[in-house]
Scaffold this active site. Structure first.
Site, PDB file in Angstrom:
ATOM      1  N   GLY A  35     -14.105  16.714  39.823  1.00 40.60           N
ATOM      2  CA  GLY A  35     -12.654  16.618  39.850  1.00 40.60           C
ATOM      3  C   GLY A  35     -11.991  17.975  39.798  1.00 40.60           C
ATOM      4  O   GLY A  35     -12.638  19.017  39.824  1.00 40.60           O
ATOM      5  N   TYR A  85      15.118  41.977  16.588  1.00 42.58           N
ATOM      6  CA  TYR A  85      14.227  43.132  16.405  1.00 42.58           C
ATOM      7  C   TYR A  85      14.440  44.094  17.564  1.00 42.58           C
ATOM      8  O   TYR A  85      15.287  43.834  18.442  1.00 42.58           O
ATOM      9  CB  TYR A  85      12.765  42.688  16.317  1.00 42.58           C
ATOM     10  CG  TYR A  85      12.398  41.525  17.222  1.00 42.58           C
ATOM     11  CD1 TYR A  85      12.364  41.679  18.603  1.00 42.58           C
ATOM     12  CD2 TYR A  85      12.111  40.266  16.689  1.00 42.58           C
ATOM     13  CE1 TYR A  85      12.041  40.625  19.425  1.00 42.58           C
ATOM     14  CE2 TYR A  85      11.790  39.203  17.517  1.00 42.58           C
ATOM     15  CZ  TYR A  85      11.748  39.388  18.879  1.00 42.58           C
ATOM     16  OH  TYR A  85      11.436  38.337  19.707  1.00 42.58           O
ATOM     17  N   GLU A 141      16.357  38.552  30.489  1.00 46.68           N
ATOM     18  CA  GLU A 141      16.846  39.784  29.868  1.00 46.68           C
ATOM     19  C   GLU A 141      17.509  40.697  30.900  1.00 46.68           C
ATOM     20  O   GLU A 141      16.840  41.524  31.494  1.00 46.68           O
ATOM     21  CB  GLU A 141      15.691  40.515  29.193  1.00 46.68           C
ATOM     22  CG  GLU A 141      15.006  39.662  28.127  1.00 46.68           C
ATOM     23  CD  GLU A 141      14.022  40.443  27.260  1.00 46.68           C
ATOM     24  OE1 GLU A 141      14.120  41.670  27.191  1.00 46.68           O
ATOM     25  OE2 GLU A 141      13.172  39.804  26.653  1.00 46.68           O
TER      26      GLU A 141
END
Ligand SMILES: *[C@@H]1O[C@H](CO)[C@@H](O)[C@H](O)[C@H]1NC(C)=O
Ligand SMILES: *[C@@H]1O[C@H](CO)[C@@H](O)[C@H](O)[C@H]1NC(C)=O
Ligand SMILES: *[C@@H]1O[C@H](CO)[C@@H](O)[C@H](O)[C@H]1NC(C)=O
Ligand SMILES: *[C@@H]1O[C@H](CO)[C@@H](O)[C@H](O)[C@H]1NC(C)=O
Length: 539
Positions: free
Chosen positions: A201, A349, A273
């Site tokens: 599979g 942070y 970002e």
């Protein structure tokens, strides 16, 4: 000079002999070495071989295979501030590992060494039962797919019993909106001890398979795929195009559903970002809304009746990694975004680092009035801004570092420095578990709500959360009724009594009666394209 064709043959030949060597090694490993020791050996020898092959075949490929940051690299962030977050992003290095990883993956998946029997079956153990649902604090950690290389930190080492959510990072985005895993070897191909080499599979191995098995044994840990990060969305802006059109957002959301469906994730975390203007801020909201809608539609197809005959279905999660810099978060419709998301992971942070003129605290709670240069940002201010913008405090998870940022030749925080030190894996960044460095003393600034170490013989200042600081943040989370704690990044923690994750989770579970969130992960993925995910569990 060899022709391209003979090079190809040479390449194949070497790969075959590598796998044969490994096959022999494995029998040995089964006797005198546990699983990660075995994997470590395997990776070390493969890395060496492939390095040589890479150099021979692709002399132009980056020779660096270590995860070192080069601030002069063309894709390195420029100017101040590169706040937050690098997310520890190996922005100059991950490509090096990729080159290697792609090469290694081939012999491992496609060459079945002769005369070899699988060492164990890959049938996962019987899953533990659902956990009782109970609201409480979240404990989330990011786990990078590069952790298995230099850091030699494997999915099996994740402290699954301590985490409510694991954020597996990072997937990338194609311009048509398709989400793609980024490291075939680490994500889907590496065979760990216990994985079969002779399954029939279409099966998936690597971290995906390991995380599925971790979920079965730790039913409170939800595993989310984190898409984006610094390199893919800041250096390379891969979300800009798909997010900008309705068609792109639909394709992206559909692809998120595919990732959940095929790989057995409990949801998606987006780390963009950052959106650059309010237009992109609105596009981000529209993208999240489309994801919510498509994931809910897919969940409807998974409705089933449990043992007691109650109808149940999954709720696939969506979260974001959120910026702490006001120039970034003010562009986002935060209240509306929070309403669509299950929770927000605040990157509290990277407040200070090599991009600054003076040294400073990188994850401090408060602004220092006596030494303002030492605290360019502070968590107190950011959290209040998010709440003022309409984010319910309980949806806000406080991000905490499991690393420190270093400044060398300085007289202390807020003062000039020269250099950032070698770091554990990247320049200027040290794993929490390596701190404090030999010869350095730890200090606590009550005013800044920050801890750091300082070595007065070398002038090295390292900003990081000590265990005590992390426990002060537990109080902060409770007092401000925040949603919980998030860490970048799981491999940086200690594994002994000083583990931040263990102690913070204990702290959040204690005294105030709320405790840690309890809600079952989802195990049934009947539509997965992979037989082992699809057939592992059913309802
Ligand atoms: C990589 O190293 C080889 C020698 O080991 C050198 O010939 C080649 O130019 C290097 N490539 C780069 C991109 O630095
Ligand atoms: C590593 O790569 C960087 C650029 O990515 C380059 O400047 C540096 O010289 C390389 N180091 C070695 C040892 O090849
Ligand atoms: C928003 O920023 C993106 C990415 O920098 C840019 O392509 C787009 O033109 C900007 N839109 C507006 C309205 O300024
Ligand atoms: C450096 O620290 C050590 C140990 O705390 C101390 O004994 C010594 O006096 C310090 N030296 C300076 C120059 O401050």
């Amino acid at each position: 000079m060899l022709s391209a064709r003979s090079l190809q043959w040479f390449y194949l030949l070497v790969l075959l002999s590598v796998t044969t060597v490994l096959a022999a090694e494995e029998t040995q490993a089964a006797n005198d070495c546990d699983w990660y020791c075995w994997v470590e050996k395997k990776i070390n020898s493969l890395e060496k071989q492939v390095d040589k092959i890479t150099k021979l075949l692709f002399p132009d490929v980056d020779n660096n295979t270590s995860t070192s940051i080069d601030d002069n690299a063309p894709n390195a962030p420029t100017g101040h501030p590169r706040y937050p977050s690098s997310f520890g992003a190996p922005y100059a290095s991950i490509t090096a590992n990729h080159g290697v990883a792609k090469l290694i993956s081939r012999p491992i998946v496609t060459v079945t060494p002769t005369g070899r029997t699988p060492i164990a079956t890959s049938t996962p153990s019987e899953p533990k039962p659902d956990v009782q649902a109970r609201a409480g604090y979240r404990s989330l950690a990011y786990f990078g797919n590069w952790d298995i290389y230099g850091r030699k930190y494997f999915p099996q080492q994740v402290p699954a019993e301590k985490l409510t959510h694991l954020l597996y990072s990072f997937a990338d985005i194609k311009s048509d909106g398709t989400v793609v895993l980024t490291d075939t070897y680490a994500d889907t191909d590496i065979h760990y001890q216990g994985d079969s080499w002779s399954d029939s599979g279409n099966n998936v191995y690597g971290a995906v398979n390991q995380l599925a098995m971790l979920k079965a044994r730790n039913r409170n840990m939800k595993v989310m795929l984190s898409i984006g990060g610094w390199t893919y969305t800041n250096t390379n802006k891969h979300l800009d195009t798909p997010a900008s059109t309705a068609q792109g957002r639909q394709a992206f959301a559909a692809s998120c559903v595919d990732m959940v469906k095929n790989y057995g994730f409990d949801g998606i975390d987006i780390d963009w970002e950052y959106p650059q203007n309010t237009t992109q801020g609105s596009q981000f909201l529209a993208m999240l809304t489309e994801m919510r809608s498509q994931l809910d539609d897919y969940a409807e197809t998974l409705v089933y009746a449990d043992a007691a005959g109650r109808k149940t279905k999954p709720h696939f999660l969506i979260s974001m990694a959120a910026p702490a810099g006001d120039t970034n978060y003010r562009l986002l419709p935060l209240g509306k975004i929070a309403a669509v998301l299950d929770f927000i992971n605040l990157m509290a942070y990277d407040y200070a680092g090599s991009w600054d003129k003076t040294s400073g605290h990188a994850s401090n709670l408060y602004a220092s009035t006596s030494n303002p240069l030492s605290t360019p940002f502070n968590t107190y201010g950011v959290v209040n801004a998010y709440i003022a913008a309409g984010v319910p405090s309980a949806k806000l998870n406080l991000g905490m570092p499991l690393y420190g940022r270093a400044f060398t030749k300085t007289r202390g925080p807020g003062l000039p420095y020269d250099g950032i030190g070698d770091g554990t894996w990247e320049k200027g960044v040290y794993d929490f578990k390596d701190l404090p460095l030999k010869g350095a003393k730890e200090y606590y600034s009550k005013e800044a709500g920050a801890t750091f170490s300082y070595d007065n013989s070398t002038g090295m200042f390292i900003s990081y959360d000590t265990l005590n600081m992390a426990l002060r943040k537990v109080d902060y989370i409770k007092q401000n009724k925040l949603g919980g704690a998030m860490w970048w990044e799981v491999s940086g923690d200690r594994t002994d009594k000083g583990s931040i994750i263990t102690n913070v989770v204990r702290g959040l579970g204690g005294s105030d009666g709320s405790g840690i969130e309890s809600s079952s992960n989802w195990l049934a993925y009947p539509d997965s394209q992979y037989d082992n995910i699809k057939n592992a569990y059913s309802h």
